[in-house]
Scaffold this motif. Structure first.
Motif, PDB file in Angstrom:
ATOM      1  N   ALA A   1     -42.288   1.189 -22.763  1.00 53.35           N
ATOM      2  CA  ALA A   1     -42.466  -0.254 -22.947  1.00 53.35           C
ATOM      3  C   ALA A   1     -41.416  -1.037 -22.172  1.00 53.35           C
ATOM      4  O   ALA A   1     -41.708  -2.101 -21.606  1.00 53.35           O
ATOM      5  N   ASP A   2     -40.187  -0.521 -22.114  1.00 51.99           N
ATOM      6  CA  ASP A   2     -39.131  -1.197 -21.367  1.00 51.99           C
ATOM      7  C   ASP A   2     -39.439  -1.201 -19.879  1.00 51.99           C
ATOM      8  O   ASP A   2     -39.221  -2.210 -19.191  1.00 51.99           O
ATOM      9  N   ILE A   3     -39.955  -0.090 -19.364  1.00 52.91           N
ATOM     10  CA  ILE A   3     -40.343  -0.034 -17.952  1.00 52.91           C
ATOM     11  C   ILE A   3     -41.462  -1.025 -17.680  1.00 52.91           C
ATOM     12  O   ILE A   3     -41.440  -1.748 -16.671  1.00 52.91           O
ATOM     13  N   GLU A   4     -42.450  -1.088 -18.567  1.00 47.89           N
ATOM     14  CA  GLU A   4     -43.551  -2.037 -18.385  1.00 47.89           C
ATOM     15  C   GLU A   4     -43.025  -3.469 -18.378  1.00 47.89           C
ATOM     16  O   GLU A   4     -43.457  -4.295 -17.555  1.00 47.89           O
ATOM     17  N   ARG A   5     -42.073  -3.779 -19.263  1.00 52.06           N
ATOM     18  CA  ARG A   5     -41.481  -5.122 -19.298  1.00 52.06           C
ATOM     19  C   ARG A   5     -40.807  -5.454 -17.964  1.00 52.06           C
ATOM     20  O   ARG A   5     -40.965  -6.547 -17.425  1.00 52.06           O
ATOM     21  N   ARG A   6     -40.065  -4.499 -17.434  1.00 53.24           N
ATOM     22  CA  ARG A   6     -39.384  -4.728 -16.160  1.00 53.24           C
ATOM     23  C   ARG A   6     -40.383  -4.909 -15.019  1.00 53.24           C
ATOM     24  O   ARG A   6     -40.172  -5.725 -14.119  1.00 53.24           O
ATOM     25  N   LEU A   7     -41.462  -4.153 -15.055  1.00 60.25           N
ATOM     26  CA  LEU A   7     -42.466  -4.267 -13.993  1.00 60.25           C
ATOM     27  C   LEU A   7     -43.199  -5.607 -14.060  1.00 60.25           C
ATOM     28  O   LEU A   7     -43.592  -6.155 -13.027  1.00 60.25           O
ATOM     29  N   VAL A   8     -43.380  -6.143 -15.261  1.00 63.67           N
ATOM     30  CA  VAL A   8     -43.973  -7.481 -15.396  1.00 63.67           C
ATOM     31  C   VAL A   8     -43.034  -8.526 -14.789  1.00 63.67           C
ATOM     32  O   VAL A   8     -43.468  -9.428 -14.059  1.00 63.67           O
ATOM     33  N   LEU A   9     -41.737  -8.413 -15.066  1.00 63.43           N
ATOM     34  CA  LEU A   9     -40.757  -9.342 -14.490  1.00 63.43           C
ATOM     35  C   LEU A   9     -40.718  -9.206 -12.971  1.00 63.43           C
ATOM     36  O   LEU A   9     -40.568 -10.192 -12.246  1.00 63.43           O
ATOM     37  N   LYS A  10     -40.873  -7.984 -12.495  1.00 63.04           N
ATOM     38  CA  LYS A  10     -40.921  -7.781 -11.042  1.00 63.04           C
ATOM     39  C   LYS A  10     -42.119  -8.501 -10.439  1.00 63.04           C
ATOM     40  O   LYS A  10     -42.012  -9.151  -9.391  1.00 63.04           O
ATOM     41  N   ALA A  11     -43.268  -8.396 -11.092  1.00 62.76           N
ATOM     42  CA  ALA A  11     -44.475  -9.063 -10.595  1.00 62.76           C
ATOM     43  C   ALA A  11     -44.297 -10.575 -10.561  1.00 62.76           C
ATOM     44  O   ALA A  11     -44.863 -11.259  -9.695  1.00 62.76           O
ATOM     45  N   ASP A  12     -43.493 -11.109 -11.477  1.00 64.67           N
ATOM     46  CA  ASP A  12     -43.205 -12.539 -11.502  1.00 64.67           C
ATOM     47  C   ASP A  12     -42.186 -12.955 -10.444  1.00 64.67           C
ATOM     48  O   ASP A  12     -41.969 -14.146 -10.224  1.00 64.67           O
ATOM     49  N   GLY A  13     -41.516 -11.976  -9.824  1.00 70.76           N
ATOM     50  CA  GLY A  13     -40.543 -12.259  -8.783  1.00 70.76           C
ATOM     51  C   GLY A  13     -39.136 -12.499  -9.269  1.00 70.76           C
ATOM     52  O   GLY A  13     -38.270 -12.898  -8.487  1.00 70.76           O
ATOM     53  N   SER A  14     -38.860 -12.231 -10.566  1.00 69.69           N
ATOM     54  CA  SER A  14     -37.527 -12.527 -11.087  1.00 69.69           C
ATOM     55  C   SER A  14     -36.597 -11.325 -11.072  1.00 69.69           C
ATOM     56  O   SER A  14     -35.394 -11.468 -11.300  1.00 69.69           O
ATOM     57  N   CYS A  15     -37.134 -10.118 -10.824  1.00 72.41           N
ATOM     58  CA  CYS A  15     -36.265  -8.958 -10.761  1.00 72.41           C
ATOM     59  C   CYS A  15     -36.878  -7.875  -9.889  1.00 72.41           C
ATOM     60  O   CYS A  15     -38.069  -7.904  -9.579  1.00 72.41           O
ATOM     61  N   MET A  16     -36.031  -6.936  -9.480  1.00 76.91           N
ATOM     62  CA  MET A  16     -36.475  -5.758  -8.734  1.00 76.91           C
ATOM     63  C   MET A  16     -35.772  -4.546  -9.322  1.00 76.91           C
ATOM     64  O   MET A  16     -34.596  -4.297  -9.029  1.00 76.91           O
ATOM     65  N   PRO A  17     -36.448  -3.783 -10.187  1.00 77.13           N
ATOM     66  CA  PRO A  17     -35.818  -2.637 -10.845  1.00 77.13           C
ATOM     67  C   PRO A  17     -35.902  -1.370 -10.000  1.00 77.13           C
ATOM     68  O   PRO A  17     -36.878  -1.132  -9.288  1.00 77.13           O
ATOM     69  N   PHE A  18     -34.844  -0.568 -10.115  1.00 81.30           N
ATOM     70  CA  PHE A  18     -34.756   0.698  -9.401  1.00 81.30           C
ATOM     71  C   PHE A  18     -34.546   1.848 -10.379  1.00 81.30           C
ATOM     72  O   PHE A  18     -33.877   1.690 -11.406  1.00 81.30           O
ATOM     73  N   THR A  19     -35.066   3.014 -10.014  1.00 81.32           N
ATOM     74  CA  THR A  19     -34.707   4.270 -10.659  1.00 81.32           C
ATOM     75  C   THR A  19     -33.637   4.935  -9.807  1.00 81.32           C
ATOM     76  O   THR A  19     -33.750   4.984  -8.579  1.00 81.32           O
ATOM     77  N   VAL A  20     -32.587   5.436 -10.468  1.00 86.41           N
ATOM     78  CA  VAL A  20     -31.513   6.148  -9.770  1.00 86.41           C
ATOM     79  C   VAL A  20     -31.851   7.636  -9.773  1.00 86.41           C
ATOM     80  O   VAL A  20     -31.963   8.245 -10.840  1.00 86.41           O
ATOM     81  N   ILE A  21     -32.015   8.198  -8.581  1.00 87.08           N
ATOM     82  CA  ILE A  21     -32.324   9.617  -8.427  1.00 87.08           C
ATOM     83  C   ILE A  21     -31.076  10.345  -7.942  1.00 87.08           C
ATOM     84  O   ILE A  21     -30.493   9.969  -6.920  1.00 87.08           O
ATOM     85  N   GLU A  22     -30.664  11.373  -8.661  1.00 90.29           N
ATOM     86  CA  GLU A  22     -29.536  12.191  -8.234  1.00 90.29           C
ATOM     87  C   GLU A  22     -29.997  13.109  -7.105  1.00 90.29           C
ATOM     88  O   GLU A  22     -30.976  13.840  -7.257  1.00 90.29           O
ATOM     89  N   GLN A  23     -29.285  13.086  -5.984  1.00 90.99           N
ATOM     90  CA  GLN A  23     -29.695  13.893  -4.836  1.00 90.99           C
ATOM     91  C   GLN A  23     -29.628  15.385  -5.154  1.00 90.99           C
ATOM     92  O   GLN A  23     -30.526  16.142  -4.799  1.00 90.99           O
ATOM     93  N   ALA A  24     -28.559  15.817  -5.830  1.00 93.61           N
ATOM     94  CA  ALA A  24     -28.356  17.248  -6.051  1.00 93.61           C
ATOM     95  C   ALA A  24     -29.476  17.878  -6.869  1.00 93.61           C
ATOM     96  O   ALA A  24     -29.898  19.009  -6.597  1.00 93.61           O
ATOM     97  N   SER A  25     -29.968  17.165  -7.868  1.00 95.11           N
ATOM     98  CA  SER A  25     -31.001  17.718  -8.753  1.00 95.11           C
ATOM     99  C   SER A  25     -32.394  17.176  -8.467  1.00 95.11           C
ATOM    100  O   SER A  25     -33.389  17.769  -8.891  1.00 95.11           O
ATOM    101  N   GLY A  26     -32.464  16.036  -7.792  1.00 95.70           N
ATOM    102  CA  GLY A  26     -33.755  15.388  -7.565  1.00 95.70           C
ATOM    103  C   GLY A  26     -34.298  14.701  -8.795  1.00 95.70           C
ATOM    104  O   GLY A  26     -35.459  14.269  -8.809  1.00 95.70           O
TER     105      GLY A  26
END
Length: 201
Positions: free
Chosen positions: A57-82
């Motif tokens: 639900a939190d991810i969906e909330r962030r994606l709605v805000l992204k669609a509105d243009g107020s935020c751009m959320p990122f996932t942090v991927i660790e290179q060593a483990s992927g």
């Protein structure tokens, strides 16, 4: 919001030697729900990190805000483990004035206080000032989140002030918000400091 016909900022993948920042997707939900268990981050009363069962639900909330243009959320991927090890966000985006905030950041316990956070801030700030031509980048945190405040200050950000009784937290208490910023003229010195720290690590 969008600038002309083009959203500002547009989607981007930021790659470093230790971490990759990739646009947040709903498909990242299960891995992020598992990552947040490392340290039980949602139990820290002064943060707003989602519990495992609330992650989708939190991810969906962030994606709605992204669609509105107020935020751009990122996932942090660790290179060593992927593997996804956290989240961070360009938020409170002000395209007209080319300002934004870096916030809503959390990392699983295993990678906290490691080079990953330093590198992620270097990637986000570098993109903001060197590609997006930002005039300033803000950071905001709870007055009582001393760990976050120290980390922001180590970046070279300066305290602009404290917004007293700024927001209500999930438990209904009032939050005093510390507002920090780095302005464009300060970026070269901040960049040198971050690069030095990354070289040492």
């Amino acid at each position: 919001m969008s600038e002309g016909k083009h959203r500002w900022p547009s989607d981007v993948v930021l790659r470093g030697g230790h971490a990759t920042l990739t646009p947040l997707l709903a498909a990242h939900g299960p891995a992020l729900a598992e990552a947040v268990k490392d340290g039980e981050l949602w139990r820290l009363w002064y943060t707003g990190v989602a519990a495992p069962e609330d992650m989708a639900a939190d991810i969906e909330r962030r994606l709605v805000l992204k669609a509105d243009g107020s935020c751009m959320p990122f996932t942090v991927i660790e290179q060593a483990s992927g593997e996804p090890v956290g989240m961070t966000t360009y938020m409170n985006i002000d395209a007209a004035n080319r300002r934004l905030e870096i916030g809503a950041t959390w990392y699983r316990g295993r990678v906290q206080r490691t080079v990953i956070n330093t590198e992620c801030k270097r990637l986000l700030l570098g993109h903001a000032f060197e590609t997006l031509d930002c005039i300033a980048v803000e950071f905001r945190t709870h007055f009582f989140n001393s760990q976050s405040r120290r980390a922001i200050e180590r970046l070279g950000a300066k305290l602009d002030g404290i917004l007293r009784s700024h927001q209500r937290t999930a438990d209904g208490s009032l939050r005093d918000t510390c507002v920090y910023s780095i302005v464009a003229s300060e970026w070269p010195a901040v960049r040198r400091n971050l690069d030095w720290r990354l070289e040492r690590s």
